[in-house]
Enzyme design. Structure first.
Site, PDB file in Angstrom:
ATOM      1  N   VAL A  65       6.076 -27.202  10.380  1.00  0.00           N
ATOM      2  CA  VAL A  65       4.863 -27.137   9.435  1.00  0.00           C
ATOM      3  C   VAL A  65       3.810 -26.454  11.197  1.00  0.00           C
ATOM      4  CG1 VAL A  65       3.041 -26.623   8.647  1.00  0.00           C
ATOM      5  CG2 VAL A  65       5.139 -27.710   7.791  1.00  0.00           C
ATOM      6  N   GLU A 120      -8.792  12.653  10.112  1.00  0.00           N
ATOM      7  CA  GLU A 120      -8.079  11.343  10.819  1.00  0.00           C
ATOM      8  C   GLU A 120      -8.622  11.008  12.412  1.00  0.00           C
ATOM      9  OE1 GLU A 120      -6.799   8.472   9.523  1.00  0.00           O
ATOM     10  OE2 GLU A 120      -6.815   9.276   7.655  1.00  0.00           O
ATOM     11  N   HIS A 129     -12.043  10.105  12.663  1.00  0.00           N
ATOM     12  CA  HIS A 129     -12.243   8.638  12.897  1.00  0.00           C
ATOM     13  C   HIS A 129     -11.554   8.029  13.439  1.00  0.00           C
ATOM     14  CE1 HIS A 129     -12.814   6.915   8.281  1.00  0.00           C
ATOM     15  NE2 HIS A 129     -11.718   8.052   8.274  1.00  0.00           N
TER      16      HIS A 129
END
Length: 570
Positions: free
Chosen positions: A125, A390, A393
């Site tokens: 983990v 695009e 942007h």
């Protein structure tokens, strides 16, 4: 004749009526009562004056109309229900008796027991070091319970593992059982909900009986919100059965004592809807939140998932993990595992013998932006519009200080969009008004570019406009970032998907709409002026997009020069 339909056959002989081999006519029809039919036929013979040799011959045949089946069907259903109840335990509050010894008993818990080691430990983990430190206390309690009891300490009874989907709640619970080397009992909260009354509480009792028999152990209830929702929350239908099941869970957790050595873990994505009686100390003593991992956490998780893969010999695993962690802000453990698996799939698809860095980059792009739609062919006017959209942007974000750094801009359709821009957000948790305003301007860059270059607008800016509107309302209504409205927050008017009555009057609502409109207009005008000032650069980027389809950060620096602002490292 009961349950039968009698069919009458009339054979009409030829005119002479003596030769049976002659042509014969048959007349078939259904009759209800044989006695009534023969009586009426005899009267007809007498009226026609026919003697016994010339009477019409009659043949009978019987057919079933299904009446017998329909009459027996209810009895068969009752018998089947009784057989089912005797095999599957108490139904409807005890109907059918309780056969606890039967392996098919409905009242038995559906919990699964892993008596041997789960095969996981804390080393499996990664990314949640604080959570592992907090949960380590349970491991010590299970291993050395006497040490705590000698000091008069009570062993914690349980912990709630809360967080977004895919953050590793179940993995952490299994790793805790593996670290403590105790049996792991797992069950899903929805398995206590049945259509039969009394099944839920019976399964709760059976589950805790199983846990006590296997003590010391860890009992993990996944998606506990299915059974632990707040009582009296206005739910309808099985509300009574739900409350009975929850009450039984509360009673069983109260029944634990210090020597039981059973720790209850619960996983949920909705800790806010759990009943307060379930969350109080003495039941779930610990509330552990597993959020989305930060940069270092993602790098640790990547290292765990990269180890089993067959990487190129030239790849430094730790360096690759850091690079991929920087490319995947906001990813959970499940997302990271998906990226690693996707990279292996891409490498296998291209018949590669090893997984390279390029495969991981393609996997990240595939996960974030979706699958490339090569079959979608845009018409030339649409392709030009997408390119300028695009480019707008990209250029606007390039010259805004608080905009995220640009990684790639493309006009290749992916997912739902016709083009996309890929930014690398910084690891930040607090945002200023200036940062939010710059992001609004960056999102408006595509719509403004369409208006400046084509003097018309399209539907391509739908998602951008939605985000701009949400950001503007959040600044005014929730964050208290508006001078006219003042430092107030009305975010409490919405809980989950339920919108309650607005906690403000109509004049305040009109003021909010007015201020949101002013904020969006200010962002639009600023973006419009920036696009006009950098019009040549926008056109240059758009033309290169039409030619190359994809531009990365290096291409943008060649076209626009370095950004006039220092980029903060993520």
């Amino acid at each position: 004749m009961d349950g039968k339909i009698n069919r009458f056959e009339w054979m009409h002989k030829n005119m002479h009526g003596h030769n049976l081999s002659a042509s014969v006519d048959y007349l078939w029809f259904n009759i209800g009562s044989v006695d009534s039919f023969e009586h009426n036929l005899e009267i007809a013979h007498q009226e026609m004056g026919l003697n016994s040799t010339h009477k019409v011959p009659v043949y009978y045949s019987s057919e079933s109309d299904g009446t017998l089946i329909f009459s027996v069907l209810p009895t068969l259903l009752v018998v089947g229900f009784l057989l089912f109840s005797t095999r599957h335990g108490p139904l409807a509050g005890g109907l059918g008796g309780s056969l606890r010894g039967s392996s098919f008993s409905m009242s038995e818990s559906k919990a699964k027991v892993i008596k041997n080691n789960t095969g996981l430990s804390f080393k499996d983990v990664a990314g949640y070091e604080e959570a592992k430190l907090e949960i380590m206390e349970f491991v010590n309690c299970l291993k050395n319970s006497r040490q705590y009891q000698d000091l008069g300490a009570k062993i914690p009874k349980g912990a709630v593992l809360a967080g977004p989907p895919g953050t590793g709640k179940t993995l952490l619970a299994k790793a805790t059982a593996g670290e403590a080397n105790v049996p792991f009992i797992t069950v899903n909260g929805s398995e206590f909900q049945e259509m039969f009354v009394g099944v839920g509480p019976a399964r709760i009792r059976d589950m805790f009986t199983m846990a006590r028999k296997n003590a010391p152990c860890i009992l993990f209830i996944d998606e506990i919100d299915a059974v632990g929702r707040k009582r009296g929350a206005g739910n309808c239908g099985d509300q009574s059965e739900h409350e009975n099941t929850l009450n039984q869970l509360l009673v069983e957790m109260d029944g634990f004592n210090c020597s039981t050595n059973v720790v209850v873990f619960a996983g949920t994505n909705r800790a806010d809807i759990l009943d307060p009686a379930l969350m109080r100390p003495g039941r779930f003593d610990r509330h552990i939140y597993l959020g989305r991992p930060d940069l270092n956490g993602r790098a640790s998780i990547f290292q765990v998932h990269l180890r089993p893969l067959k990487l190129d010999s030239s790849i430094d695993l730790e360096a690759l993990a850091r690079k991929l962690a920087a490319l995947t802000p906001g990813f959970t453990g499940a997302d990271i595992a998906n990226v690693c698996n996707e990279a292996a799939l891409i490498a296998a698809r291209h018949l590669s013998r090893h997984i390279s860095t390029k495969h991981f980059e393609q996997a990240v792009e595939r996960t974030i932006r979706g699958l490339e739609k090569k079959s979608l062919i845009l018409q030339l006017p649409e392709r030009i519009t997408v390119a300028y959209h695009e480019a707008g942007h990209a250029v606007v974000g390039w010259f805004l200080e608080h905009a995220d750094p640009l990684l790639k801009v493309s006009i290749v359709p992916r997912g739902k969009g016709l083009g996309y821009k890929w930014y690398l957000p910084k690891e930040e948790y607090l945002f200023t008004q200036e940062q939010l305003f710059d992001r609004m301007c960056m999102m408006l860059g595509g719509r403004v570019a369409e208006q400046v270059f084509f003097h018309r607008i399209t539907t391509g800016a739908l998602d951008d406009l939605r985000k701009v509107t949400q950001s503007a309302y959040a600044q005014v209504v929730e964050f208290g970032m508006n001078e006219a409205l003042g430092p107030v927050s009305f975010g409490m008017c919405k809980q989950g998907d339920i919108v309650f009555e607005k906690p403000f009057g109509e004049p305040t609502a009109q003021l909010i709409d007015h201020e949101v409109r002013l904020l969006i207009d200010a962002a639009f005008q600023r973006t419009l002026q920036l696009v006009i000032d950098k019009k040549e650069m926008v056109e240059k980027v758009a033309k290169h997009l039409l030619e190359k389809e994809i531009l990365d950060k290096t291409d943008m620096m060649e076209l626009l020069g370095p950004r006039p602002f220092k980029e903060k490292s993520s």
